[in-house]
Motif scaffolding. Structure first.
Motif, PDB file in Angstrom:
ATOM      1  N   LEU A  10       0.827  -1.200   0.000  1.00 41.84           N
ATOM      2  CA  LEU A  10       0.000   0.000   0.000  1.00 41.84           C
ATOM      3  C   LEU A  10       0.864   1.255   0.000  1.00 41.84           C
ATOM      4  O   LEU A  10       0.626   2.192  -0.762  1.00 41.84           O
ATOM      5  CB  LEU A  10      -0.932  -0.007   1.215  1.00 41.84           C
ATOM      6  N   SER A  11       1.901   1.267   0.846  1.00 44.03           N
ATOM      7  CA  SER A  11       2.801   2.421   0.917  1.00 44.03           C
ATOM      8  C   SER A  11       3.490   2.664  -0.417  1.00 44.03           C
ATOM      9  O   SER A  11       3.605   3.815  -0.877  1.00 44.03           O
ATOM     10  CB  SER A  11       3.839   2.188   2.013  1.00 44.03           C
ATOM     11  N   LEU A  12       3.927   1.594  -1.062  1.00 41.05           N
ATOM     12  CA  LEU A  12       4.601   1.723  -2.347  1.00 41.05           C
ATOM     13  C   LEU A  12       3.660   2.278  -3.409  1.00 41.05           C
ATOM     14  O   LEU A  12       4.028   3.172  -4.189  1.00 41.05           O
ATOM     15  CB  LEU A  12       5.142   0.358  -2.783  1.00 41.05           C
ATOM     16  N   GLU A  13       2.429   1.797  -3.423  1.00 40.21           N
ATOM     17  CA  GLU A  13       1.468   2.261  -4.423  1.00 40.21           C
ATOM     18  C   GLU A  13       1.080   3.716  -4.178  1.00 40.21           C
ATOM     19  O   GLU A  13       1.002   4.522  -5.108  1.00 40.21           O
ATOM     20  CB  GLU A  13       0.217   1.376  -4.392  1.00 40.21           C
ATOM     21  N   VAL A  14       0.859   4.073  -2.912  1.00 38.31           N
ATOM     22  CA  VAL A  14       0.463   5.443  -2.577  1.00 38.31           C
ATOM     23  C   VAL A  14       1.583   6.427  -2.888  1.00 38.31           C
ATOM     24  O   VAL A  14       1.334   7.578  -3.269  1.00 38.31           O
ATOM     25  CB  VAL A  14       0.059   5.531  -1.091  1.00 38.31           C
ATOM     26  N   SER A  15       2.833   5.981  -2.743  1.00 37.99           N
ATOM     27  CA  SER A  15       3.975   6.863  -2.995  1.00 37.99           C
ATOM     28  C   SER A  15       4.055   7.321  -4.446  1.00 37.99           C
ATOM     29  O   SER A  15       4.750   8.286  -4.761  1.00 37.99           O
ATOM     30  CB  SER A  15       5.282   6.177  -2.599  1.00 37.99           C
TER      31      SER A  15
END
Length: 316
Positions: free
Chosen positions: A165-170
């Motif tokens: 999720l963090s990677l996608e949101v970044s």
């Protein structure tokens, strides 16, 4: 987790939205409004439950929830707030609280020195739950739950979900993938929370993890329309009816037949909301011999007749 967990999770019909992904240097403070205001801002219907979450990727913040004692949310923890109450996120002591709506408009200046150790990286958003009113999973949640998303005590699946999720949101854009990852993240956070509860706490999470009560609940969920009695549920787990009844109440805090009725009404709400099946068919499917007995049970549990509740849901 087993069939009851999966059934109740599916009933929630989860969707989600990311509201912000920022890094703040203290002092800063954000006021999160109550559920009614968030629902209005998001354009959600009145039957949707809005559940804010705050995932810390670095640093930490203090969470003050509806006047309760402040708690610290640290790196790789997520705070999920199902109660619908307003709350305050803060770091440092001198910041004037800013409403979330103003933060989202960019009307803050909390950048400071983002390389300092106490800077906080946050991913904040909401889960939207389109649950039926008697969903046992939602009713078992505390006002605020916190779960570690990484580290030796964290669930590996939740760790992976948070990282993805963090990677996608970044990437800085709202995407189909981020929306699906939010659903997975929520499910894994609840699964991890349930596993952390231990066997001393009375409630639904303990019940589905109990070897005997959990087995009985699984059979009930597999065939909710069967003519269940305390005796037939007890027979599944090789207990006497009296021992099973006492054990069920000890673990769940309610009687076995009360749970049977509540789960049947949850299924009835699903069918009334999502299908055009007539009341005779719905009553037969969930174990009632006629519409009259089904309607009485439904009104006792939900507060409205099945027909009126279906109409209200359609209008919403």
């Amino acid at each position: 987790m087993n069939a009851p967990f999966n059934d109740a999770l599916e009933d929630l019909r989860i969707s989600g939205s990311i509201l912000l992904h920022e890094r703040y240097a203290p002092p800063w403070a954000i006021e999160i409004p109550d559920e009614k205001e968030l629902r209005s801002a998001l354009g959600a219907d009145r039957g949707t439950r809005i559940v804010p979450f705050h995932l810390v990727r670095a640093g930490g913040f203090d969470l003050s929830h509806d006047g309760a004692q402040m708690r610290r949310i640290t790196t790789h923890e997520v705070a999920i707030c199902p109660s619908g109450a307003p709350h305050l996120m803060s770091s440092g002591r001198r910041a004037k609280p800013v409403p979330l709506t103003e933060v989202l408009r960019g009307k803050t200046d909390w950048t400071g020195d983002l390389s300092q150790e106490d800077a906080t990286e946050l991913i904040c958003g909401v889960f939207q739950l389109h649950a039926t009113p008697l969903n046992p999973l939602y009713r078992a949640l505390p006002r605020v739950l916190t779960v570690a998303t990484s580290g030796k005590d964290a669930d590996p699946m939740l760790d992976h979900a948070a990282s993805m999720l963090s990677l996608e949101v970044s990437k800085g854009t709202t995407s189909f993938v981020a929306a699906r990852l939010l659903e997975v993240f929520f499910a894994e956070a609840l699964r991890a929370y349930g596993r952390s509860q231990g066997r001393d706490r009375v409630g639904w999470f303990r019940a589905i993890d109990d070897p005997r009560i959990g087995m009985a609940l699984s059979r009930l969920h597999q065939d909710p329309g069967a003519p269940w009695t305390v005796a037939s549920l007890a027979e599944i787990v090789s207990m006497s009816p009296s021992r099973f009844s006492a054990r069920f109440r000890e673990v769940t805090g309610q009687s076995a037949m009360s749970y049977v009725s509540s789960w049947r009404m949850t299924l009835a709400c699903q069918k009334l909301r999502e299908t055009t099946e007539n009341l005779d068919r719905i009553a037969d499917t969930i174990g009632y011999k006629d519409v009259a007995s089904f309607s009485r049970a439904f009104k006792s549990s939900v507060g409205q007749s099945p027909a009126r509740w279906r109409t209200a849901q359609s209008r919403a």
